[in-house]
Design a protein around this motif. Sequence first.
Motif, PDB file in Angstrom:
ATOM      1  N   ALA A   2       6.401  -0.320   4.257  1.00  0.00           N
ATOM      2  CA  ALA A   2       5.347  -1.178   3.398  1.00  0.00           C
ATOM      3  C   ALA A   2       3.575  -1.054   3.043  1.00  0.00           C
ATOM      4  O   ALA A   2       3.456  -0.207   4.511  1.00  0.00           O
ATOM      5  N   GLN A   3       3.051  -1.525   2.598  1.00  0.00           N
ATOM      6  CA  GLN A   3       2.031  -0.838   2.064  1.00  0.00           C
ATOM      7  C   GLN A   3       0.939  -2.110   2.724  1.00  0.00           C
ATOM      8  O   GLN A   3       1.463  -3.092   3.504  1.00  0.00           O
ATOM      9  N   ARG A   4      -0.466  -1.760   3.535  1.00  0.00           N
ATOM     10  CA  ARG A   4      -1.155  -2.750   4.226  1.00  0.00           C
ATOM     11  C   ARG A   4      -2.629  -2.497   3.826  1.00  0.00           C
ATOM     12  O   ARG A   4      -3.198  -1.514   3.530  1.00  0.00           O
ATOM     13  N   VAL A   5      -2.616  -3.993   3.275  1.00  0.00           N
ATOM     14  CA  VAL A   5      -4.011  -3.665   2.460  1.00  0.00           C
ATOM     15  C   VAL A   5      -5.102  -5.006   2.513  1.00  0.00           C
ATOM     16  O   VAL A   5      -4.365  -6.019   2.347  1.00  0.00           O
ATOM     17  N   ALA A   6      -6.375  -3.940   2.770  1.00  0.00           N
ATOM     18  CA  ALA A   6      -7.527  -5.776   2.735  1.00  0.00           C
ATOM     19  C   ALA A   6      -8.000  -6.061   1.876  1.00  0.00           C
ATOM     20  O   ALA A   6      -8.383  -5.208   0.770  1.00  0.00           O
ATOM     21  N   VAL A  57       3.017  -5.514   1.910  1.00  0.00           N
ATOM     22  CA  VAL A  57       3.537  -5.160   0.772  1.00  0.00           C
ATOM     23  C   VAL A  57       3.610  -3.718   0.721  1.00  0.00           C
ATOM     24  O   VAL A  57       4.051  -3.278   0.989  1.00  0.00           O
ATOM     25  N   GLU A  58       5.664  -3.976  -0.102  1.00  0.00           N
ATOM     26  CA  GLU A  58       6.284  -2.901  -0.905  1.00  0.00           C
ATOM     27  C   GLU A  58       5.387  -1.928  -1.344  1.00  0.00           C
ATOM     28  O   GLU A  58       4.831  -0.476  -1.600  1.00  0.00           O
ATOM     29  N   ASP A  59       4.746  -2.703  -2.433  1.00  0.00           N
ATOM     30  CA  ASP A  59       3.248  -2.087  -3.056  1.00  0.00           C
ATOM     31  C   ASP A  59       2.755  -2.491  -3.775  1.00  0.00           C
ATOM     32  O   ASP A  59       3.077  -3.737  -4.374  1.00  0.00           O
ATOM     33  N   TYR A  60       1.690  -2.539  -3.587  1.00  0.00           N
ATOM     34  CA  TYR A  60       0.481  -3.319  -3.873  1.00  0.00           C
ATOM     35  C   TYR A  60       0.258  -3.216  -5.362  1.00  0.00           C
ATOM     36  O   TYR A  60       0.150  -4.437  -5.814  1.00  0.00           O
ATOM     37  N   GLY A  61       0.243  -2.402  -6.018  1.00  0.00           N
ATOM     38  CA  GLY A  61      -0.554  -2.240  -7.907  1.00  0.00           C
ATOM     39  C   GLY A  61       1.047  -2.880  -8.270  1.00  0.00           C
ATOM     40  O   GLY A  61       0.659  -3.595  -9.155  1.00  0.00           O
ATOM     41  N   ALA A  62       2.212  -2.614  -7.805  1.00  0.00           N
ATOM     42  CA  ALA A  62       3.304  -3.208  -8.672  1.00  0.00           C
ATOM     43  C   ALA A  62       3.193  -4.506  -8.609  1.00  0.00           C
ATOM     44  O   ALA A  62       3.326  -5.539  -9.332  1.00  0.00           O
ATOM     45  N   MET A  63       2.976  -5.113  -7.325  1.00  0.00           N
ATOM     46  CA  MET A  63       3.169  -6.568  -6.833  1.00  0.00           C
ATOM     47  C   MET A  63       1.678  -6.935  -7.707  1.00  0.00           C
ATOM     48  O   MET A  63       2.249  -8.768  -8.595  1.00  0.00           O
ATOM     49  N   ARG A  64       0.605  -6.413  -7.640  1.00  0.00           N
ATOM     50  CA  ARG A  64      -0.425  -6.856  -8.754  1.00  0.00           C
ATOM     51  C   ARG A  64       0.176  -7.379 -10.148  1.00  0.00           C
ATOM     52  O   ARG A  64      -0.350  -8.607 -10.826  1.00  0.00           O
ATOM     53  N   ASN A  65       0.918  -6.273 -10.302  1.00  0.00           N
ATOM     54  CA  ASN A  65       1.089  -6.093 -12.300  1.00  0.00           C
ATOM     55  C   ASN A  65       2.491  -6.887 -12.542  1.00  0.00           C
ATOM     56  O   ASN A  65       2.611  -7.482 -13.350  1.00  0.00           O
ATOM     57  N   ALA A  66       3.586  -7.667 -11.317  1.00  0.00           N
ATOM     58  CA  ALA A  66       3.880  -8.049 -11.506  1.00  0.00           C
ATOM     59  C   ALA A  66       3.660  -9.547 -11.067  1.00  0.00           C
ATOM     60  O   ALA A  66       4.029 -10.352 -12.412  1.00  0.00           O
ATOM     61  N   GLY A  92      -4.228  -4.862 -11.034  1.00  0.00           N
ATOM     62  CA  GLY A  92      -3.987  -3.711 -10.364  1.00  0.00           C
ATOM     63  C   GLY A  92      -4.010  -3.082 -10.052  1.00  0.00           C
ATOM     64  O   GLY A  92      -3.771  -1.871  -9.052  1.00  0.00           O
ATOM     65  N   ASN A  93      -5.227  -2.988 -10.810  1.00  0.00           N
ATOM     66  CA  ASN A  93      -5.600  -1.565 -10.481  1.00  0.00           C
ATOM     67  C   ASN A  93      -7.266  -0.892  -8.951  1.00  0.00           C
ATOM     68  O   ASN A  93      -7.106   0.274  -9.020  1.00  0.00           O
ATOM     69  N   ASP A  94      -6.592  -2.495  -8.254  1.00  0.00           N
ATOM     70  CA  ASP A  94      -7.812  -2.223  -7.225  1.00  0.00           C
ATOM     71  C   ASP A  94      -6.818  -1.274  -6.119  1.00  0.00           C
ATOM     72  O   ASP A  94      -5.867  -1.354  -6.094  1.00  0.00           O
ATOM     73  N   SER A  95      -7.919  -1.508  -4.855  1.00  0.00           N
ATOM     74  CA  SER A  95      -6.966  -0.489  -4.085  1.00  0.00           C
ATOM     75  C   SER A  95      -7.427  -1.235  -1.674  1.00  0.00           C
ATOM     76  O   SER A  95      -6.852  -0.894  -1.183  1.00  0.00           O
ATOM     77  N   GLY A  96      -7.869  -2.258  -2.620  1.00  0.00           N
ATOM     78  CA  GLY A  96      -8.691  -3.234  -1.439  1.00  0.00           C
ATOM     79  C   GLY A  96      -9.507  -2.558  -0.741  1.00  0.00           C
ATOM     80  O   GLY A  96     -10.341  -1.074  -1.436  1.00  0.00           O
ATOM     81  N   ILE A  97     -10.320  -2.946   0.027  1.00  0.00           N
ATOM     82  CA  ILE A  97     -10.716  -2.998   1.067  1.00  0.00           C
ATOM     83  C   ILE A  97     -10.397  -0.983   1.679  1.00  0.00           C
ATOM     84  O   ILE A  97      -9.624  -1.041   2.395  1.00  0.00           O
ATOM     85  N   SER A  98     -11.113  -0.780   1.293  1.00  0.00           N
ATOM     86  CA  SER A  98     -11.421   1.364   2.297  1.00  0.00           C
ATOM     87  C   SER A  98     -10.881   1.087   3.905  1.00  0.00           C
ATOM     88  O   SER A  98     -12.011   0.442   4.668  1.00  0.00           O
ATOM     89  N   LEU A  99     -10.581   1.350   4.597  1.00  0.00           N
ATOM     90  CA  LEU A  99      -9.665   1.608   6.603  1.00  0.00           C
ATOM     91  C   LEU A  99     -10.606   2.907   6.590  1.00  0.00           C
ATOM     92  O   LEU A  99     -10.514   3.733   6.028  1.00  0.00           O
ATOM     93  N   VAL A 100     -11.842   2.394   7.427  1.00  0.00           N
ATOM     94  CA  VAL A 100     -12.578   3.664   7.665  1.00  0.00           C
ATOM     95  C   VAL A 100     -11.651   4.160   9.433  1.00  0.00           C
ATOM     96  O   VAL A 100     -12.295   5.290   9.616  1.00  0.00           O
ATOM     97  N   TRP A 101     -11.506   3.010  10.483  1.00  0.00           N
ATOM     98  CA  TRP A 101     -10.919   3.428  11.529  1.00  0.00           C
ATOM     99  C   TRP A 101      -9.807   2.743  12.055  1.00  0.00           C
ATOM    100  O   TRP A 101     -10.096   1.106  11.466  1.00  0.00           O
ATOM    101  N   GLU A 102      -8.647   3.193  12.744  1.00  0.00           N
ATOM    102  CA  GLU A 102      -7.604   1.923  13.156  1.00  0.00           C
ATOM    103  C   GLU A 102      -7.066   2.265  14.686  1.00  0.00           C
ATOM    104  O   GLU A 102      -7.109   4.043  14.683  1.00  0.00           O
ATOM    105  N   LEU A 103      -6.725   1.251  15.532  1.00  0.00           N
ATOM    106  CA  LEU A 103      -6.656   2.264  16.970  1.00  0.00           C
ATOM    107  C   LEU A 103      -5.136   2.674  16.788  1.00  0.00           C
ATOM    108  O   LEU A 103      -3.888   1.681  16.790  1.00  0.00           O
ATOM    109  N   PRO A 104      -4.728   4.198  16.832  1.00  0.00           N
ATOM    110  CA  PRO A 104      -3.616   3.954  16.958  1.00  0.00           C
ATOM    111  C   PRO A 104      -2.588   3.927  18.104  1.00  0.00           C
ATOM    112  O   PRO A 104      -2.796   2.992  19.283  1.00  0.00           O
TER     113      PRO A 104
END
Length: 104
Positions: A2-6, A57-66, A92-104
Amino acid sequence: MAQRVALHTRLKPGKEAEYERVHAVIPPELDTALREAGVHSWRIWRDGRDLFHVVEVEDYGAMRNALRDHAANIPWQARMAELLEVEDDYSGNDSGISLVWELP
């Protein structure tokens, strides 16, 4: 995997309480449509008029289009357009907010 989109949206002035009331319980048909479109979870935080969303979501662009022309989503988006500053075209053309950093 799954994708995580902000996402970030902004409320029109004075619409904070109404937005929270509307989201207290979303329509069951919208819940079903979101899940059928691959959404695992959708969380929204509010800071004043700013809204921050995290969508898993499984696929953000596909979800938006659906959902773009889905019968359950059309009235919901019309309602959101009354509350939010910018209307969403659900392309569905957007990709959300860009991830800058994440605690691994």
